[in-house]
Design an enzyme around this catalytic site. Structure first.
Site, mmCIF file in Angstrom:
data_model
loop_
_atom_site.group_PDB
_atom_site.id
_atom_site.type_symbol
_atom_site.label_atom_id
_atom_site.label_comp_id
_atom_site.label_asym_id
_atom_site.label_seq_id
_atom_site.Cartn_x
_atom_site.Cartn_y
_atom_site.Cartn_z
ATOM 1 N N GLU A 251 0.867 -1.179 0.000
ATOM 2 C CA GLU A 251 0.000 0.000 0.000
ATOM 3 C C GLU A 251 0.897 1.220 0.000
ATOM 4 O O GLU A 251 2.051 1.147 0.410
ATOM 5 C CB GLU A 251 -0.847 0.056 1.285
ATOM 6 C CG GLU A 251 -1.924 -0.980 1.386
ATOM 7 C CD GLU A 251 -2.449 -1.101 2.828
ATOM 8 O OE1 GLU A 251 -2.012 -0.338 3.708
ATOM 9 O OE2 GLU A 251 -3.284 -1.979 3.039
ATOM 10 N N LYS A 253 2.451 4.427 1.600
ATOM 11 C CA LYS A 253 2.603 4.945 2.966
ATOM 12 C C LYS A 253 2.262 6.429 2.908
ATOM 13 O O LYS A 253 3.004 7.225 2.341
ATOM 14 C CB LYS A 253 4.023 4.737 3.494
ATOM 15 C CG LYS A 253 4.159 5.216 4.940
ATOM 16 C CD LYS A 253 5.527 4.896 5.516
ATOM 17 C CE LYS A 253 5.558 5.073 7.030
ATOM 18 N NZ LYS A 253 5.243 6.405 7.502
ATOM 19 N N ARG A 258 -2.600 9.337 11.614
ATOM 20 C CA ARG A 258 -3.351 8.095 11.772
ATOM 21 C C ARG A 258 -4.719 8.391 12.368
ATOM 22 O O ARG A 258 -4.830 9.206 13.299
ATOM 23 C CB ARG A 258 -2.570 7.176 12.721
ATOM 24 C CG ARG A 258 -3.099 5.763 12.860
ATOM 25 C CD ARG A 258 -2.706 4.959 11.660
ATOM 26 N NE ARG A 258 -3.009 3.555 11.773
ATOM 27 C CZ ARG A 258 -2.132 2.611 12.111
ATOM 28 N NH1 ARG A 258 -0.891 2.933 12.416
ATOM 29 N NH2 ARG A 258 -2.479 1.347 12.134
ATOM 30 N N GLU A 308 -5.494 6.746 7.447
ATOM 31 C CA GLU A 308 -4.636 7.926 7.561
ATOM 32 C C GLU A 308 -5.359 9.095 6.884
ATOM 33 O O GLU A 308 -5.982 8.901 5.835
ATOM 34 C CB GLU A 308 -3.311 7.608 6.832
ATOM 35 C CG GLU A 308 -2.221 8.600 7.019
ATOM 36 C CD GLU A 308 -1.209 8.244 8.133
ATOM 37 O OE1 GLU A 308 -1.460 7.329 8.953
ATOM 38 O OE2 GLU A 308 -0.188 8.924 8.176
ATOM 39 N N PHE A 348 -7.353 2.010 5.428
ATOM 40 C CA PHE A 348 -6.611 0.836 4.933
ATOM 41 C C PHE A 348 -6.911 -0.435 5.720
ATOM 42 O O PHE A 348 -6.368 -1.489 5.413
ATOM 43 C CB PHE A 348 -5.103 1.093 4.857
ATOM 44 C CG PHE A 348 -4.481 1.689 6.096
ATOM 45 C CD1 PHE A 348 -4.316 0.934 7.248
ATOM 46 C CD2 PHE A 348 -4.039 3.005 6.080
ATOM 47 C CE1 PHE A 348 -3.745 1.479 8.377
ATOM 48 C CE2 PHE A 348 -3.452 3.565 7.217
ATOM 49 C CZ PHE A 348 -3.311 2.802 8.364
ATOM 50 N N ARG A 421 4.397 -3.599 17.090
ATOM 51 C CA ARG A 421 5.285 -3.157 16.019
ATOM 52 C C ARG A 421 6.084 -4.396 15.623
ATOM 53 O O ARG A 421 7.233 -4.572 16.004
ATOM 54 C CB ARG A 421 6.206 -2.053 16.535
ATOM 55 C CG ARG A 421 6.953 -1.321 15.455
ATOM 56 C CD ARG A 421 7.966 -0.369 16.064
ATOM 57 N NE ARG A 421 7.422 0.866 16.596
ATOM 58 C CZ ARG A 421 7.028 1.901 15.862
ATOM 59 N NH1 ARG A 421 7.102 1.855 14.557
ATOM 60 N NH2 ARG A 421 6.579 2.990 16.421
ATOM 61 N N LYS A 427 7.584 -0.815 6.882
ATOM 62 C CA LYS A 427 7.508 0.480 6.211
ATOM 63 C C LYS A 427 8.795 0.706 5.447
ATOM 64 O O LYS A 427 9.878 0.385 5.933
ATOM 65 C CB LYS A 427 7.237 1.603 7.212
ATOM 66 C CG LYS A 427 8.261 1.728 8.306
ATOM 67 C CD LYS A 427 7.892 2.795 9.312
ATOM 68 C CE LYS A 427 8.900 2.804 10.443
ATOM 69 N NZ LYS A 427 8.528 3.575 11.594
HETATM 70 P P1 AMP Z 1 6.090 5.747 11.490
HETATM 71 O O1 AMP Z 1 5.223 6.872 12.003
HETATM 72 O O2 AMP Z 1 7.247 6.221 10.678
HETATM 73 O O3 AMP Z 1 6.415 4.755 12.586
HETATM 74 O O4 AMP Z 1 5.225 4.891 10.415
HETATM 75 C C1 AMP Z 1 4.064 4.237 10.754
HETATM 76 C C2 AMP Z 1 2.889 5.101 10.423
HETATM 77 O O5 AMP Z 1 2.681 5.173 9.007
HETATM 78 C C3 AMP Z 1 1.584 4.543 10.900
HETATM 79 O O6 AMP Z 1 1.363 4.802 12.263
HETATM 80 C C4 AMP Z 1 0.569 5.252 10.031
HETATM 81 O O7 AMP Z 1 0.175 6.472 10.659
HETATM 82 C C5 AMP Z 1 1.340 5.594 8.790
HETATM 83 N N1 AMP Z 1 0.815 4.966 7.563
HETATM 84 C C6 AMP Z 1 0.749 5.589 6.387
HETATM 85 N N2 AMP Z 1 0.245 4.793 5.440
HETATM 86 C C7 AMP Z 1 -0.050 3.610 6.028
HETATM 87 C C8 AMP Z 1 -0.581 2.367 5.548
HETATM 88 N N3 AMP Z 1 -0.926 2.186 4.290
HETATM 89 N N4 AMP Z 1 -0.706 1.349 6.443
HETATM 90 C C9 AMP Z 1 -0.343 1.527 7.744
HETATM 91 N N5 AMP Z 1 0.167 2.671 8.243
HETATM 92 C C10 AMP Z 1 0.327 3.719 7.393
#
Ligand code: AMP
Length: 559
Positions: A251, A253, A258, A308, A348, A421, A427
């Protein structure tokens, strides 16, 4: 249960260093609790409200100091409390250093509490304190707290002060409470862990474990209106994904905020209230009326969705995360900001559809349910299933080309595990790695910048002790304007000052870029960041979301 008895047991727990013994002591505390078990299970973690609740006591350190000072007698001021805090380092020790109102003169009879204050009394008063709002509410909060402190023995005051300021720090994390529930009421760890994931309420789970056993725990389900923790991702690559799974679900990102969307059933068989929660489970509905409208128009059934929201420009192209933040927690001028910053929803995941909880279903099934439930295709993130590295690389290039942050790679067969996590969501971002760190100190600048905090001391979390350990400082590359903004944000959290150096209560999270993580004797985490670089304040994250010592250790190993 008397609050004194609770405080005595908590004191024993704090003095205990062994993990197993700590669990045993917490379990023994639970076994002695009566109807107040749910409150005890929250208090021991330093919580007044369940983890899912957005409610807070909303009382800052200075009001708490005022209440302590007033209870300590006419010759004590809030400044005296601060001075002792600078000396003793934590508010519990300061509170325990006074003989309070109702107790004064009674020490001769052997000390201890004579007030008969119970755990329930404290809970009732703290809830009343939280509920005070509007004009005069600050005074009312101080009055309630003063009323509690004046009834406290030294030991009770120690833990009341820590509870009120969210600084229990007795070495009891969520894992300890979970294990203690298993031990006290003889329940299976998996059953308790699942019940905690779906309810997010340690108090309720403790009570159900005791009163209804495993059948009761298994019967607990996701509830609409009670947010759960978001599932999180680790950094990873398409090659890793295809090594671990037969195929990957890719998907975009999205670089936004969120949201967990809860849609209730209406009385007439239609849809009821829509609530939106942040990643920290705060209720952000009031700030997002446009997203509520989108949900109302496109969702066909009561449900819980995960997704998101992203800010977009006039052409509909995504804007960086900072733009969403102009909207996200806004309390004033909401309508004007809806006009100024356009948001798009990208759902999502679907955690519950109708009356059916979907956490244990594979991702591909949940996504299918999501597509069936949301009629507006634009509001649902596309999901590409592929076992072809080239196809995934092309998907990533396209996502970046369209202005997104990167891609997510998910195990198509994985269940949704709240708060986890793990390895099932990866990611992938091409930019430098960043870590989320909490600010625990700072230094005033010099010369022209003397009125700004110029250097920031950063820390990581140590879940075992509920404490923080330092990992480095950031100073460079911040403009005067930014420094003024950061000073304004952090100044209210200063707890002590000495010369140019200040201590800051952990509350603000910085995203910090770095080149490498190195072992270091200078900082208490044992690590330091090489070339740390301030990237952004993360108002969407709380200290509980910042990196842990363990994760830093893993990042250091995997460089
Ligand atoms: P990070 O904030 O860098 O830890 O990355 C994780 C965050 O990416 C999640 O908490 C979501 O807010 C965001 N995110 C964006 N797109 C997606 C997606 N397709 N699936 C899950 N999380 C996503």
């Amino acid at each position: 249960m008397e609050f004194e008895a609770f405080a005595e047991r908590v004191d024993g727990i704090e003095a205990e260093s062994g993990d197993i013994e700590t669990i045993e002591r917490v379990a023994a505390l639970f076994e002695t609790a009566d109807a107040e078990l749910p409150v005890v299970a929250r208090f021991v973690q330093g919580r007044v409200f369940p983890a899912w609740s957005s409610r807070t006591l909303d009382i800052g350190p200075s009001l708490c100091y005022t209440a302590i000072a007033r209870a300590a007698g006419p010759n004590v001021s809030a400044d005296d409390i601060e001075a002792r805090l600078a000396d003793r380092g934590e508010i519990g020790a300061v509170a325990a250093s006074y003989e309070f109102g109702d107790q004064q003169g009674l020490a001769a009879f052997g000390g201890g509490s004579i007030s008969g204050l119970t755990v329930d009394d404290v809970d009732t008063d703290l809830r009343a304190l939280a509920a005070a709002d509007g004009s005069g509410s600050q005074d009312r909060k101080v009055d309630i707290l003063f009323g509690l402190f004046r009834q406290c023995s030294r030991l009770e005051a120690r833990y009341l002060a820590r509870l009120v300021l969210g600084e229990m720090r007795i070495g009891v994390g969520e894992g300890t409470v979970r294990d203690a529930i298993c031990e006290a009421f003889d329940q299976l760890p998996e059953a308790v862990a699942r019940a905690l994931q779906v309810t997010n309420d340690y108090g309720e789970v403790a009570a159900v474990a005791r009163e209804e056993g495993q059948a009761g725990l298994d019967g607990l389900e996701l509830d609409i209106g009670r947010p759960v923790q978001s599932m999180l991702a680790q950094a990873g690559t398409a090659a890793e994904a295809l090594d671990s799974w037969e195929e990957a679900a890719a998907e975009v990102k999205f670089d936004g905020a969120r949201v967990q969307i809860h849609v209730e059933a209406g009385e007439d068989g239609g849809l009821g209230e829509v609530s939106i929660y942040s990643r920290n489970m705060d209720d952000v509905t009031a700030a997002l009326p446009d997203i509520v409208d989108v949900v109302r128009q496109s969702v066909t059934e009561p449900c819980i969705l995960d997704g998101e929201v992203v800010a977009v420009d006039d052409a509909g192209d995504p804007l960086p995360f900072q733009h969403v933040l102009r909207r996200f927690r806004r309390k004033h001028d909401v309508d004007r900001m809806v006009e100024e910053v356009t948001l798009r929803l990208h759902a999502f995941d679907c955690l519950r559809a109708g009356s059916e909880g979907l956490l244990e279903r594979p991702l591909v099934d949940r996504h299918r349910r999501l597509e069936a439930l949301v009629t507006d295709d634009e509001a649902v993130a596309d999901l590409l299933l592929s076992d072809d590295p080239d196809e995934l690389a092309a998907f990533e290039a396209e996502a970046l080309e369209a202005g997104h942050e990167g891609i997510m790679l998910k195990n198509p067969q994985s269940t949704y595990s709240p708060g986890d996590r793990g390895q099932n969501w990866l990611k992938r971002k091409p930019d430098v790695e960043t870590v989320d760190l909490v600010v625990t100190g700072g230094e005033w600048g010099e010369g022209r910048r003397a009125s700004f905090l110029g250097t920031f001391l950063l820390s990581v979390r140590e879940p075992e002790t509920n404490g923080y350990r330092t990992i480095g400082k950031v100073a460079t590359g911040i403009t005067d304007e930014k420094l003024a903004e950061l000073t304004e944000l952090l100044e209210p959290h200063i707890t002590a000052e000495s010369g140019q150096t200040v201590d800051i209560q952990p509350s603000v999270v910085f995203e910090v870029g770095y080149e490498e993580i190195q072992p270091s004797p200078t900082y208490s985490s044992g690590y330091a960041l090489r070339f740390p670089r301030f990237v952004a304040v993360r108002p969407d994250k709380s200290p509980a979301d910042c990196e842990t010592v363990d994760r830093i250790e893993r990042l250091a190993e995997s460089q």
